[in-house]
Design a protein around this motif. Structure first.
Motif, PDB file in Angstrom:
ATOM      1  N   ILE A   1      -2.440  15.432  17.598  1.00 55.85           N
ATOM      2  CA  ILE A   1      -3.288  16.645  16.723  1.00 55.85           C
ATOM      3  C   ILE A   1      -2.746  18.418  17.409  1.00 55.85           C
ATOM      4  N   GLN A   2      -1.811  17.863  18.490  1.00 53.89           N
ATOM      5  CA  GLN A   2      -1.009  19.091  18.497  1.00 53.89           C
ATOM      6  C   GLN A   2      -0.097  19.333  16.965  1.00 53.89           C
ATOM      7  N   ASP A   3       0.926  18.148  16.536  1.00 53.69           N
ATOM      8  CA  ASP A   3       1.478  18.170  15.671  1.00 53.69           C
ATOM      9  C   ASP A   3       0.588  18.238  13.800  1.00 53.69           C
ATOM     10  N   GLY A   4      -0.250  18.490  14.195  1.00 47.19           N
ATOM     11  CA  GLY A   4      -1.450  18.193  12.770  1.00 47.19           C
ATOM     12  C   GLY A   4      -1.176  17.516  12.191  1.00 47.19           C
ATOM     13  N   PHE A   5      -0.721  15.956  12.494  1.00 43.66           N
ATOM     14  CA  PHE A   5      -0.914  14.795  12.391  1.00 43.66           C
ATOM     15  C   PHE A   5      -2.334  14.395  11.935  1.00 43.66           C
ATOM     16  N   VAL A   6      -2.944  13.712  11.007  1.00 44.59           N
ATOM     17  CA  VAL A   6      -4.399  13.741  10.246  1.00 44.59           C
ATOM     18  C   VAL A   6      -4.423  12.463  10.562  1.00 44.59           C
ATOM     19  N   PHE A   7      -5.583  11.516  10.711  1.00 39.63           N
ATOM     20  CA  PHE A   7      -6.059  10.351  11.040  1.00 39.63           C
ATOM     21  C   PHE A   7      -6.954   9.976   9.939  1.00 39.63           C
TER      22      PHE A   7
ATOM     23  N   ARG B   1       0.839  -1.228   0.481  1.00 39.76           N
ATOM     24  CA  ARG B   1       0.186  -0.038  -0.102  1.00 39.76           C
ATOM     25  C   ARG B   1       0.905   0.805   0.009  1.00 39.76           C
ATOM     26  N   LYS B   2       0.103   2.542  -0.145  1.00 38.32           N
ATOM     27  CA  LYS B   2       1.102   3.858  -0.184  1.00 38.32           C
ATOM     28  C   LYS B   2       1.901   3.605   1.130  1.00 38.32           C
ATOM     29  N   LEU B   3       2.969   4.412   1.326  1.00 41.17           N
ATOM     30  CA  LEU B   3       3.346   4.730   2.360  1.00 41.17           C
ATOM     31  C   LEU B   3       2.656   6.334   2.891  1.00 41.17           C
ATOM     32  N   ARG B   4       2.765   6.149   3.559  1.00 37.90           N
ATOM     33  CA  ARG B   4       2.142   7.023   4.632  1.00 37.90           C
ATOM     34  C   ARG B   4       2.855   8.352   5.078  1.00 37.90           C
ATOM     35  N   THR B   5       3.613   9.010   4.670  1.00 34.41           N
ATOM     36  CA  THR B   5       4.444   9.615   5.164  1.00 34.41           C
ATOM     37  C   THR B   5       4.528  10.289   6.763  1.00 34.41           C
ATOM     38  N   ASN B   6       2.789  10.670   7.467  1.00 35.73           N
ATOM     39  CA  ASN B   6       2.696  11.508   8.620  1.00 35.73           C
ATOM     40  C   ASN B   6       2.866   9.928   9.401  1.00 35.73           C
ATOM     41  N   ALA B   7       2.795   8.588   9.210  1.00 29.80           N
ATOM     42  CA  ALA B   7       2.678   7.546  10.167  1.00 29.80           C
ATOM     43  C   ALA B   7       4.097   7.619  10.070  1.00 29.80           C
ATOM     44  N   VAL B   8       5.248   7.342   9.234  1.00 30.62           N
ATOM     45  CA  VAL B   8       6.311   7.232   9.360  1.00 30.62           C
ATOM     46  C   VAL B   8       7.281   8.207  10.208  1.00 30.62           C
TER      47      VAL B   8
END
Length: 134
Positions: A128-134, A24-31
């Motif tokens: 949430i503070q760093d703006g990561f999307v869930f 699947r596509k690599l999610r840079t936020n998760a990494v």
């Protein structure tokens, strides 16, 4: 199939990722978040495995492997070798735990205010503070 506990260095992770096709596509936020957890000592050997097929292609664990590379830090984890490629469609199909599930589960270790539940909640707030999307 065989499972081995290994210390995965950034170099080993890079070699594994060289055979990361059809995932699947690599999610840079998760990494980025996993790499941050590794750097700040929140990596936990929890039984999850990096799964490789009989040719060494990554079936599961690309985000963790990419985070090891990004963090520049070796981590200890389990690696499952020779996993049937057809099994890839069954990976990560379970229901994700919510923060409230984590707190409820932590009661088994003596109360809702255990280190793990607090870390879990703090991590969610930092995301949430760093703006990561869930």
């Amino acid at each position: 199939m065989r499972v081995e506990k290994m210390t995965i260095t950034p170099e080993i992770a890079g070699k594994f990722l060289a055979k990361n096709e059809g995932n699947r596509k690599l999610r840079t936020n998760a990494v980025g978040q996993i790499a941050k957890d590794i750097r700040e000592g929140r990596w936990c050997l929890n039984g999850d495995t990096i799964c490789l097929d009989h040719e060494g292609y990554v079936l599961d664990g690309q985000h963790r492997l990419a985070a090891i590379v990004l963090s520049g830090t070796p981590v200890e984890t389990l690696v499952a070798f020779d996993v049937d490629r057809a099994a890839a469609i069954t990976i990560d199909t379970g229901m994700r735990r919510t923060e409230s599930d984590s707190i409820r589960i932590s009661k088994m270790s003596g109360g809702i205010y255990t280190d793990n539940s607090c870390i879990s909640l703090a991590k969610k707030l930092m995301q949430i503070q760093d703006g990561f999307v869930f």
